[in-house]
Design a protein around this motif. Structure first.
Motif, PDB file in Angstrom:
ATOM      1  N   LEU A  25      -2.513   3.703 -27.864  1.00 35.16           N
ATOM      2  CA  LEU A  25      -1.529   4.369 -28.722  1.00 35.16           C
ATOM      3  C   LEU A  25      -2.055   4.512 -30.149  1.00 35.16           C
ATOM      4  N   LYS A  26      -2.707   3.463 -30.644  1.00 35.69           N
ATOM      5  CA  LYS A  26      -3.234   3.493 -32.010  1.00 35.69           C
ATOM      6  C   LYS A  26      -4.350   4.532 -32.143  1.00 35.69           C
ATOM      7  N   THR A  32       0.095   5.951 -37.366  1.00 32.23           N
ATOM      8  CA  THR A  32       1.307   5.195 -37.072  1.00 32.23           C
ATOM      9  C   THR A  32       1.109   3.732 -37.479  1.00 32.23           C
ATOM     10  N   GLU A  34       1.024  -0.202 -37.464  1.00 31.08           N
ATOM     11  CA  GLU A  34       0.638  -1.071 -36.357  1.00 31.08           C
ATOM     12  C   GLU A  34       1.827  -1.787 -35.736  1.00 31.08           C
ATOM     13  N   THR A  37       3.441   0.591 -33.405  1.00 35.40           N
ATOM     14  CA  THR A  37       2.586   0.778 -32.229  1.00 35.40           C
ATOM     15  C   THR A  37       2.752  -0.381 -31.263  1.00 35.40           C
TER      16      THR A  37
END
Length: 96
Positions: A25-26, A32, A34, A37
């Motif tokens: 996802l990161k 975004t 952390e 995430t």
């Protein structure tokens, strides 16, 4: 505390899968935060396993772990639309 269910797994293998998901996802959304995430990875990997009564408990645990952090619902776009069509075609009720 979550109800005891045979299919719940919170061991090291499950933790590793959450971290791998969070890494993906990161990488896909590097801007975004952390914490957001990690919350999304925890939510997306665990919510499908939970019985309905445990979802509010899980949300409470996440709120305790990340106080003040609000995670907006994720837009699953075409996937969600396809799921909704299948639910309707099968005569099943959509639950929010």
């Amino acid at each position: 505390q979550l109800s005891p269910q045979d299919h719940y797994d919170f061991g090291m293998r499950a933790l590793k899968s959450i971290l791998v998901m969070a890494g993906g996802l990161k990488r896909s959304s590097p801007d975004t935060r952390e914490d957001l995430t990690l919350i999304r990875a925890c939510r997306d990997s665990n919510l499908p396993k939970f019985v309905a009564e445990d979802i509010p408990l899980f949300n409470g645990i996440m709120a305790d772990l990340f106080p003040g952090v609000v995670l907006e619902p994720h837009d699953y776009g075409a996937l969600q639309k396809a799921i909704n069509v299948q639910l309707q075609d099968l005569g099943l009720q959509k639950v929010e």
